[in-house]
Design a protein around this motif. Structure first.
Motif, PDB file in Angstrom:
ATOM      1  N   CYS A  28       0.820  -1.217   0.000  1.00 22.60           N
ATOM      2  CA  CYS A  28       0.000   0.000   0.000  1.00 22.60           C
ATOM      3  C   CYS A  28       0.850   1.262   0.000  1.00 22.60           C
ATOM      4  CB  CYS A  28      -0.948  -0.019   1.193  1.00 22.60           C
ATOM      5  SG  CYS A  28      -2.137  -1.367   1.083  1.00 22.60           S
TER       6      CYS A  28
ATOM      7  N   GLN B 280      -5.155   2.971   4.645  1.00 21.55           N
ATOM      8  CA  GLN B 280      -5.596   3.266   3.285  1.00 21.55           C
ATOM      9  C   GLN B 280      -7.002   2.741   3.014  1.00 21.55           C
ATOM     10  OE1 GLN B 280      -3.532   1.639  -0.323  1.00 21.55           O
ATOM     11  NE2 GLN B 280      -2.671   3.716  -0.307  1.00 21.55           N
ATOM     12  N   VAL B 281      -7.291   1.523   3.450  1.00 22.58           N
ATOM     13  CA  VAL B 281      -8.624   0.947   3.247  1.00 22.58           C
ATOM     14  C   VAL B 281      -9.654   1.680   4.099  1.00 22.58           C
ATOM     15  CG1 VAL B 281     -10.022  -1.141   3.535  1.00 22.58           C
ATOM     16  CG2 VAL B 281      -7.764  -1.289   2.480  1.00 22.58           C
TER      17      VAL B 281
ATOM     18  N   GLY C  94     -10.486   4.819   2.324  1.00 20.05           N
ATOM     19  CA  GLY C  94     -11.330   4.512   1.169  1.00 20.05           C
ATOM     20  C   GLY C  94     -12.755   4.159   1.564  1.00 20.05           C
TER      21      GLY C  94
ATOM     22  N   ASP D 134     -14.457   7.314   2.614  1.00 19.66           N
ATOM     23  CA  ASP D 134     -14.749   8.090   1.405  1.00 19.66           C
ATOM     24  C   ASP D 134     -15.986   7.542   0.701  1.00 19.66           C
ATOM     25  OD1 ASP D 134     -14.016  10.088  -0.679  1.00 19.66           O
ATOM     26  OD2 ASP D 134     -13.706   8.293  -1.892  1.00 19.66           O
TER      27      ASP D 134
END
Length: 142
Positions: free
Chosen positions: A104, A113-114, A117, A120
């Motif tokens: 990542c 990061q996940v 996301g 988001d």
């Protein structure tokens, strides 16, 4: 998405549809999890973030980040991120750990990061466009 006892007599179309979409999206990302995010706070902050994103484009970052309502919205967004991050670690952490340390990059953590996301997607991707389309359709029909 609400219990029979909790249903109001009338719908607040935009807010209620956003809550419903958030609840349904959340169930798909974190099946069986208790949702730690207050629905009213989520919708209010979702609306604020969208409004502020337009206004803050006219301001330098250092200024937009210190305006009290923007700062409050960022703090709520951070609180929601941390709640989602815990669930990403719980639901997907083992699988993400198998990807390896550089999977990542440049992020330091795939979980971070996940989680970003997922938040988001809940706030903007399907979390904003779907309720907007449904609200418009309901407005046309009723």
């Amino acid at each position: 998405w609400q219990s029979e006892e909790a249903r109001p007599e009338k719908m607040a179309i935009q807010a209620d549809v956003k809550k419903w979409v958030f609840v349904e999206n959340f169930k798909r990302v974190f099946p069986g999890a208790q949702n730690p995010i207050d629905l009213d706070e989520f919708v209010a902050n979702q609306n604020a973030v969208v409004s502020f994103s337009t206004v803050t484009q006219l301001l330098p970052d250092w200024l937009s980040n210190v305006v009290p309502p923007v700062r409050e919205s960022i703090d709520i967004l951070r609180k929601h991120y941390l709640a989602v991050r815990v669930l990403v670690e719980q639901y997907y952490g083992a699988e993400l750990a198998q990807l390896g340390p550089d999977a990542c990059a440049p992020s330091k953590s795939c979980v971070d990061q996940v989680a970003a996301g997922a938040l988001d997607a809940l706030y903007f991707a399907g979390g904003l466009s779907v309720p907007s389309a449904i609200s418009t359709g309901m407005w046309v029909l009723y």
